[in-house]
Design an enzyme around this catalytic site. Structure first.
Site, PDB file in Angstrom:
ATOM      1  CE  LYS A  11      -3.973  -2.178   2.270  1.00 41.02           C
ATOM      2  NZ  LYS A  11      -4.989  -1.974   3.349  1.00 41.02           N
ATOM      3  CE1 TYR A  51      -9.466  -2.441   0.298  1.00 40.17           C
ATOM      4  CE2 TYR A  51      -8.605  -0.682  -1.077  1.00 40.17           C
ATOM      5  CZ  TYR A  51      -8.403  -1.731  -0.192  1.00 40.17           C
ATOM      6  OH  TYR A  51      -7.125  -2.072   0.191  1.00 40.17           O
ATOM      7  CG  PHE A  59     -12.986   2.106   7.067  1.00 43.87           C
ATOM      8  CD1 PHE A  59     -12.579   1.504   5.877  1.00 43.87           C
ATOM      9  CD2 PHE A  59     -13.610   1.315   8.026  1.00 43.87           C
ATOM     10  CE1 PHE A  59     -12.788   0.155   5.633  1.00 43.87           C
ATOM     11  CE2 PHE A  59     -13.832  -0.052   7.794  1.00 43.87           C
ATOM     12  CZ  PHE A  59     -13.415  -0.621   6.589  1.00 43.87           C
ATOM     13  NE  ARG A  87      -6.457 -11.670   6.165  1.00 45.24           N
ATOM     14  CZ  ARG A  87      -7.141 -10.523   6.059  1.00 45.24           C
ATOM     15  NH1 ARG A  87      -7.260  -9.901   4.880  1.00 45.24           N
ATOM     16  NH2 ARG A  87      -7.704  -9.980   7.113  1.00 45.24           N
ATOM     17  CB  THR A  93      -7.133  -4.979  10.148  1.00 41.78           C
ATOM     18  OG1 THR A  93      -7.722  -6.160   9.584  1.00 41.78           O
ATOM     19  CG2 THR A  93      -7.470  -3.777   9.300  1.00 41.78           C
ATOM     20  NE  ARG A 104      -2.408  -5.366   7.133  1.00 39.97           N
ATOM     21  CZ  ARG A 104      -3.595  -5.889   6.853  1.00 39.97           C
ATOM     22  NH1 ARG A 104      -4.133  -6.810   7.642  1.00 39.97           N
ATOM     23  NH2 ARG A 104      -4.249  -5.492   5.777  1.00 39.97           N
ATOM     24  CG  ASN A 114      -3.619  -1.896   6.832  1.00 42.35           C
ATOM     25  OD1 ASN A 114      -3.514  -1.616   5.641  1.00 42.35           O
ATOM     26  ND2 ASN A 114      -4.616  -2.616   7.303  1.00 42.35           N
ATOM     27  CG  HIS A 117      -5.389  -6.295  -0.041  1.00 38.13           C
ATOM     28  ND1 HIS A 117      -6.602  -6.074   0.559  1.00 38.13           N
ATOM     29  CD2 HIS A 117      -5.579  -7.296  -0.941  1.00 38.13           C
ATOM     30  CE1 HIS A 117      -7.506  -6.910   0.029  1.00 38.13           C
ATOM     31  NE2 HIS A 117      -6.912  -7.657  -0.872  1.00 38.13           N
ATOM     32  CD  GLU A 128      -9.307  -8.892  -3.056  1.00 37.44           C
ATOM     33  OE1 GLU A 128     -10.171  -8.589  -2.224  1.00 37.44           O
ATOM     34  OE2 GLU A 128      -8.185  -9.345  -2.738  1.00 37.44           O
TER      35      GLU A 128
HETATM   36  N1  UDP Z   1      -9.590   0.003   7.366  1.00 38.64           N
HETATM   37  C1  UDP Z   1      -9.620   1.239   7.972  1.00 38.64           C
HETATM   38  N2  UDP Z   1     -10.244   1.356   9.204  1.00 38.64           N
HETATM   39  C2  UDP Z   1     -10.822   0.287   9.821  1.00 38.64           C
HETATM   40  C3  UDP Z   1     -10.792  -0.965   9.183  1.00 38.64           C
HETATM   41  C4  UDP Z   1     -10.175  -1.075   7.960  1.00 38.64           C
HETATM   42  O1  UDP Z   1      -9.102   2.215   7.450  1.00 38.64           O
HETATM   43  O2  UDP Z   1     -11.381   0.447  10.928  1.00 38.64           O
HETATM   44  C5  UDP Z   1      -8.909  -0.118   6.054  1.00 38.64           C
HETATM   45  C6  UDP Z   1      -7.550  -0.807   6.180  1.00 38.64           C
HETATM   46  O3  UDP Z   1      -6.671  -0.221   5.210  1.00 38.64           O
HETATM   47  C7  UDP Z   1      -7.904  -2.235   5.825  1.00 38.64           C
HETATM   48  C8  UDP Z   1      -8.961  -2.025   4.725  1.00 38.64           C
HETATM   49  O4  UDP Z   1      -9.713  -0.912   5.185  1.00 38.64           O
HETATM   50  O5  UDP Z   1      -6.763  -2.952   5.397  1.00 38.64           O
HETATM   51  C9  UDP Z   1      -9.877  -3.201   4.487  1.00 38.64           C
HETATM   52  O6  UDP Z   1     -10.474  -3.569   5.718  1.00 38.64           O
HETATM   53  P1  UDP Z   1     -10.597  -5.100   6.145  1.00 38.64           P
HETATM   54  O7  UDP Z   1     -11.510  -5.172   7.321  1.00 38.64           O
HETATM   55  O8  UDP Z   1     -10.922  -5.930   4.938  1.00 38.64           O
HETATM   56  O9  UDP Z   1      -9.107  -5.440   6.669  1.00 38.64           O
HETATM   57  P2  UDP Z   1      -7.963  -6.376   6.055  1.00 38.64           P
HETATM   58  O10 UDP Z   1      -8.635  -7.528   5.352  1.00 38.64           O
HETATM   59  O11 UDP Z   1      -7.146  -5.510   5.113  1.00 38.64           O
HETATM   60  O12 UDP Z   1      -7.148  -6.821   7.244  1.00 38.64           O
HETATM   61 MG    MG Z   2     -10.096  -7.508   3.897  1.00 41.43          MG
END
Ligand code: UDP
Ligand code: MG
Length: 139
Positions: A11, A51, A59, A87, A93, A104, A114, A117, A128
């Site tokens: 990212k 997204y 967010f 993961r 996250t 992360r 973060n 992805h 994706e």
């Molecule tokens: N995100 C954010 N605030 C939050 C949760 C998620 O800005 O409270 C952003 C963050 O960049 C995250 C992305 O949205 O990676 C997608 O969210 P998801 O819950 O899918 O998390 P991930 O799968 O990336 O761990």
């Molecule tokens: Mg996700």
């Protein structure tokens, strides 16, 4: 256990901080094979499209602005149990909750910026990946 694929993006916070090479090293050292990779930048509409599943989340505007603010590196990765192993490699996250030694934990700035992805299912990895790569590039 069958060989499967996942999709990742390094990212904008991580490309901007110069962590791209270090993160790619972590991915290769963890046993993933890079099947396709590109350095590119999303438009705001690209980010909204990628997204769209999060479009109702509070967010969403900040996320799509951030993801289109600077270059990202998109890649298709292959490994046994690719989705779940990746993961685990990237961590939670929120980097303050991410396990020590995860990407992360070591490179992310915040829950929004973060670093990386990782797809959450085989189905989403395919969707994706095809957002960024043509059928020929995915072969
Ligand atoms: N995100 C954010 N605030 C939050 C949760 C998620 O800005 O409270 C952003 C963050 O960049 C995250 C992305 O949205 O990676 C997608 O969210 P998801 O819950 O899918 O998390 P991930 O799968 O990336 O761990
Ligand atoms: Mg996700």
């Amino acid at each position: 256990m069958s060989t499967k694929r996942t999709f990742t993006m390094i990212k904008p916070d991580a490309t901007g901080a110069g962590y791209t090479g270090k993160i790619i090293d972590r991915i290769i050292n963890a046993g993933f094979t890079i099947k396709a990779m590109k350095w590119t930048q999303l438009s705001i509409d690209d980010a909204k499209s990628f997204y769209h599943v999060h479009s109702e989340r509070p967010f969403f505007d900040d996320l799509t602005k951030y993801m289109s603010s600077a270059p990202i590196v998109a890649a298709i990765l292959e490994k046994d149990n690719a989705v779940s192993d990746f993961r685990s490699l990237i961590g939670a996250t929120d980097p303050s909750q991410a396990a020590p030694g995860t990407i992360r934990a070591d490179f992310a700035e915040s829950i929004s910026a973060n670093a990386i992805h990782g797809s959450d299912s085989d189905e989403n990895a395919a969707i994706e990946g095809s957002f960024y790569f043509s059928a020929r590039e995915l072969a």
